[in-house]
Design a protein around this motif. Structure first.
Motif, PDB file in Angstrom:
ATOM      1  N   VAL A  74       2.403   5.140   2.140  1.00  0.00           N
ATOM      2  CA  VAL A  74       1.688   3.873   2.297  1.00  0.00           C
ATOM      3  C   VAL A  74       2.180   3.096   3.510  1.00  0.00           C
ATOM      4  CG1 VAL A  74       1.106   3.609  -0.134  1.00  0.00           C
ATOM      5  CG2 VAL A  74       3.341   2.820   0.697  1.00  0.00           C
ATOM      6  N   ALA A  75       1.303   2.220   4.000  1.00  0.00           N
ATOM      7  CA  ALA A  75       1.670   1.271   5.046  1.00  0.00           C
ATOM      8  C   ALA A  75       2.052  -0.050   4.378  1.00  0.00           C
ATOM      9  CB  ALA A  75       0.509   1.069   6.009  1.00  0.00           C
ATOM     10  N   ILE A  76       2.818  -0.837   5.067  1.00  0.00           N
ATOM     11  CA  ILE A  76       3.304  -2.099   4.526  1.00  0.00           C
ATOM     12  C   ILE A  76       2.218  -3.170   4.542  1.00  0.00           C
ATOM     13  CG2 ILE A  76       4.798  -4.046   5.158  1.00  0.00           C
ATOM     14  CD1 ILE A  76       6.101  -1.949   3.423  1.00  0.00           C
ATOM     15  N   GLY A  77       2.166  -3.944   3.457  1.00  0.00           N
ATOM     16  CA  GLY A  77       1.364  -5.154   3.421  1.00  0.00           C
ATOM     17  C   GLY A  77       2.294  -6.345   3.322  1.00  0.00           C
ATOM     18  N   GLY A  78       1.724  -7.517   3.120  1.00  0.00           N
ATOM     19  CA  GLY A  78       2.560  -8.707   3.016  1.00  0.00           C
ATOM     20  C   GLY A  78       2.606  -9.478   4.314  1.00  0.00           C
ATOM     21  N   ALA A  79       3.784 -10.000   4.648  1.00  0.00           N
ATOM     22  CA  ALA A  79       3.882 -10.867   5.831  1.00  0.00           C
ATOM     23  C   ALA A  79       5.268 -10.795   6.458  1.00  0.00           C
ATOM     24  CB  ALA A  79       3.550 -12.310   5.450  1.00  0.00           C
ATOM     25  N   SER A  80       5.346 -11.392   7.641  1.00  0.00           N
ATOM     26  CA  SER A  80       6.617 -11.465   8.363  1.00  0.00           C
ATOM     27  C   SER A  80       6.773 -12.878   8.903  1.00  0.00           C
ATOM     28  CB  SER A  80       6.634 -10.450   9.517  1.00  0.00           C
ATOM     29  OG  SER A  80       5.592 -10.742  10.442  1.00  0.00           O
ATOM     30  N   SER A 114       5.128  -5.625   0.783  1.00  0.00           N
ATOM     31  CA  SER A 114       4.664  -4.982  -0.448  1.00  0.00           C
ATOM     32  C   SER A 114       3.821  -3.774  -0.088  1.00  0.00           C
ATOM     33  CB  SER A 114       3.836  -5.960  -1.287  1.00  0.00           C
ATOM     34  OG  SER A 114       2.692  -6.391  -0.558  1.00  0.00           O
ATOM     35  N   ALA A 115       3.424  -3.022  -1.090  1.00  0.00           N
ATOM     36  CA  ALA A 115       2.526  -1.883  -0.910  1.00  0.00           C
ATOM     37  C   ALA A 115       1.713  -1.737  -2.190  1.00  0.00           C
ATOM     38  CB  ALA A 115       3.309  -0.603  -0.634  1.00  0.00           C
ATOM     39  N   PRO A 116       0.536  -1.129  -2.117  1.00  0.00           N
ATOM     40  CA  PRO A 116      -0.267  -0.972  -3.327  1.00  0.00           C
ATOM     41  C   PRO A 116       0.275   0.122  -4.242  1.00  0.00           C
ATOM     42  CG  PRO A 116      -1.358   0.084  -1.487  1.00  0.00           C
ATOM     43  CD  PRO A 116      -0.147  -0.606  -0.929  1.00  0.00           C
ATOM     44  N   VAL A 117       0.113  -0.085  -5.528  1.00  0.00           N
ATOM     45  CA  VAL A 117       0.450   0.921  -6.540  1.00  0.00           C
ATOM     46  C   VAL A 117      -0.709   0.977  -7.531  1.00  0.00           C
ATOM     47  CG1 VAL A 117       2.961   0.707  -6.369  1.00  0.00           C
ATOM     48  CG2 VAL A 117       1.683  -0.817  -7.906  1.00  0.00           C
ATOM     49  N   LEU A 118      -0.674   1.966  -8.398  1.00  0.00           N
ATOM     50  CA  LEU A 118      -1.683   2.086  -9.448  1.00  0.00           C
ATOM     51  C   LEU A 118      -1.079   1.626 -10.767  1.00  0.00           C
ATOM     52  CD1 LEU A 118      -4.504   3.151 -10.357  1.00  0.00           C
ATOM     53  CD2 LEU A 118      -3.394   5.338 -10.808  1.00  0.00           C
ATOM     54  N   TYR A 119      -1.693   0.610 -11.370  1.00  0.00           N
ATOM     55  CA  TYR A 119      -1.257   0.095 -12.667  1.00  0.00           C
ATOM     56  C   TYR A 119      -2.135   0.696 -13.766  1.00  0.00           C
ATOM     57  CZ  TYR A 119       1.155  -3.649 -10.051  1.00  0.00           C
ATOM     58  OH  TYR A 119       1.978  -4.361  -9.200  1.00  0.00           O
ATOM     59  N   TYR A 120      -1.524   0.967 -14.924  1.00  0.00           N
ATOM     60  CA  TYR A 120      -2.341   1.422 -16.046  1.00  0.00           C
ATOM     61  C   TYR A 120      -1.724   0.990 -17.373  1.00  0.00           C
ATOM     62  CZ  TYR A 120       0.860   5.463 -16.707  1.00  0.00           C
ATOM     63  OH  TYR A 120       1.950   6.277 -16.927  1.00  0.00           O
TER      64      TYR A 120
END
Length: 441
Positions: free
Chosen positions: A307-313, A147-153
């Motif tokens: 962005v850099a990747i988040g989450g897991a492997s 996943s990666a962060p986004v801006l929600y509004y």
């Protein structure tokens, strides 16, 4: 009566002095068990168990056994306590910041061992995702839930306050301006910038700045932090600007801060916040308004780097049998196939890591049903491939996240930007040095 005939035949054969082959035949027919430790809960756990069930039903040679081991922070110590022994699982899911620690632990078999042996085409995986889990060009774990962060509004709140929708790649200044107008319209703070180390890293990467030296620890072992610079100051000054303007809702930094922030958004208490793209499913399910999603914000005059990747492997344990390795490979091949990844993305909001997933009807239909799902994918595809977006590779990453989180929180509470950033950098340098000495690097 007839179900016991084999048993009685065997006893008769033994009584007659003849070796009975029944037990051997039964043992040979049993599928190889593949123990898979994971950290998924809620809808994500249901989805991962569906993948396991579909795989087990698709063939008879292997049986994957999924075992929940708690959150990542709980599961990692469990694995490290049994890694390299018979008690270790065949496969283990761990978050991205454990990459350096696991790769150098001596307890895992690099994923490249089986991808090369069984000719798995890693070119099918999204390059920006693959980059995070490679060290010196070698793939150490299989990307899975990324996943990666986004801006929600809240689009409805924006419309009510007479604010234009945010552009695809908004600036800090545009977010701040919208936050001020929302406050003017409601009389209350409507923006949340959660003090969180991952957010700081991603806002830094979006300015094409590394977190640590030596190309984010990917050229050679990192020895010090690099975030005490203009890019780091721009992040904290943006936080301070909104704190001073009293446009920020403060959810603190506790274990439930992120969940409370999401609940605050879906219940209409805040109108803008940054969070993982993997939260989209729950957010849209619970929000009673039109949800907007844009790229991570950037300072005015700075091009978005990405962005850099988040989450897991998923990691492969060292010392497992050839059959267990083959079974682990077959499961991972199945779980990362185009259709399975498309279903996974639709169910959870995580990226489909397989590029071919985006050509499936499942993914195309998901984008039509939920256009916001495509925003995070577009942001990932637009991200430049460089050391900043590859992500930092240090064993001390969990401590670094606490250091930058504290800096963000202290600035919100009125502390000086320069001194807080300097303090976080110095503490991170000390943490990196201690970790390197402990590991002999």
């Amino acid at each position: 009566m007839f179900k016991n005939i084999a048993k009685y035949s065997a006893l008769l054969a033994i009584g007659a002095g003849v070796a009975a082959p029944v037990t051997t035949v039964d043992a040979a027919s049993k599928p190889e068990k593949i123990v898979f430790w994971h950290s998924m809960t809620g809808q994500n756990q249901k989805s991962i168990e569906r993948i396991v069930k579909d795989f087990n039903n698709s063939q008879k040679d292997y049986e994957v056994v999924p075992e929940f081991q708690g959150q990542y922070v709980e599961a990692l110590p469990k694995f490290l306590s049994v890694g390299g022994s018979k008690k270790a699982p065949d496969l283990f899911q761990s978050n991205e910041i454990s990459t350096k620690q696991l790769a150098s632990s001596g307890m895992i078999e690099p994923m490249e061992t089986i991808t090369k042996k069984y000719k798995y085409d890693i070119n099918d995986i999204q390059e920006n995702i693959l980059d995070y889990y490679k060290i010196d060009g070698k793939l150490y774990s299989m990307p899975f839930n990324s996943s990666a962060p986004v801006l929600y509004y809240n689009k409805d709140a924006f419309k009510k306050a007479g604010i234009d929708e945010l552009p695809k790649s908004p600036t800090y200044e545009q977010v701040t301006d919208a936050a001020k107008k929302l406050k003017d319209d409601t009389g209350k703070a409507r923006l949340s910038i959660l003090p969180y180390g991952w957010s700081f890293e991603e806002l830094l990467a979006n300015q094409n700045q590394t977190l640590v030296n030596n190309d984010n620890g990917r050229k050679k072992t990192a020895t010090k932090s690099t975030f005490n610079n203009e890019a780091g100051k721009k992040i904290l000054n943006w936080v301070k600007t909104n704190a001073d303007a009293k446009t920020l809702v403060d959810y603190g930094t506790g274990a439930n801060a992120g969940d409370n922030e999401i609940a605050g958004f879906t219940s209409g208490q805040v109108d803008m916040f940054m969070n993982s793209s993997a939260s989209l499913g729950d957010i849209q399910k619970n929000a009673k308004f039109d949800v907007g999603v844009t790229y991570l914000p950037r300072p005015e005059g700075t091009d978005a780097n990405g962005v850099a990747i988040g989450g897991a492997s998923i990691w492969l344990s060292k010392g497992k049998s050839t059959n267990a390795q083959k079974g682990s490979y077959e499961f991972l091949k199945f779980a990362t196939s185009p259709e399975e990844q498309a279903k996974w993305a639709k169910d959870t909001g995580y990226f489909a890591i397989n590029k071919k997933s985006y050509d499936t009807d499942t993914m195309k239909d998901a984008f039509k049903e939920t256009p916001n799902l495509k925003v995070a994918v577009d942001q990932l595809n637009d991200s430049k491939r460089n050391p900043a977006t590859a992500g930092a590779l240090i064993t001390a990453m969990p401590k670094e996240r606490v250091n930058t989180q504290n800096a963000m929180e202290n600035v919100i509470n009125g502390k000086d930007v320069n001194s807080e950033l300097e303090k976080a950098a110095k503490q991170t340098d000390d943490d990196i040095k201690a970790a390197n000495e402990q590991s002999g690097e």
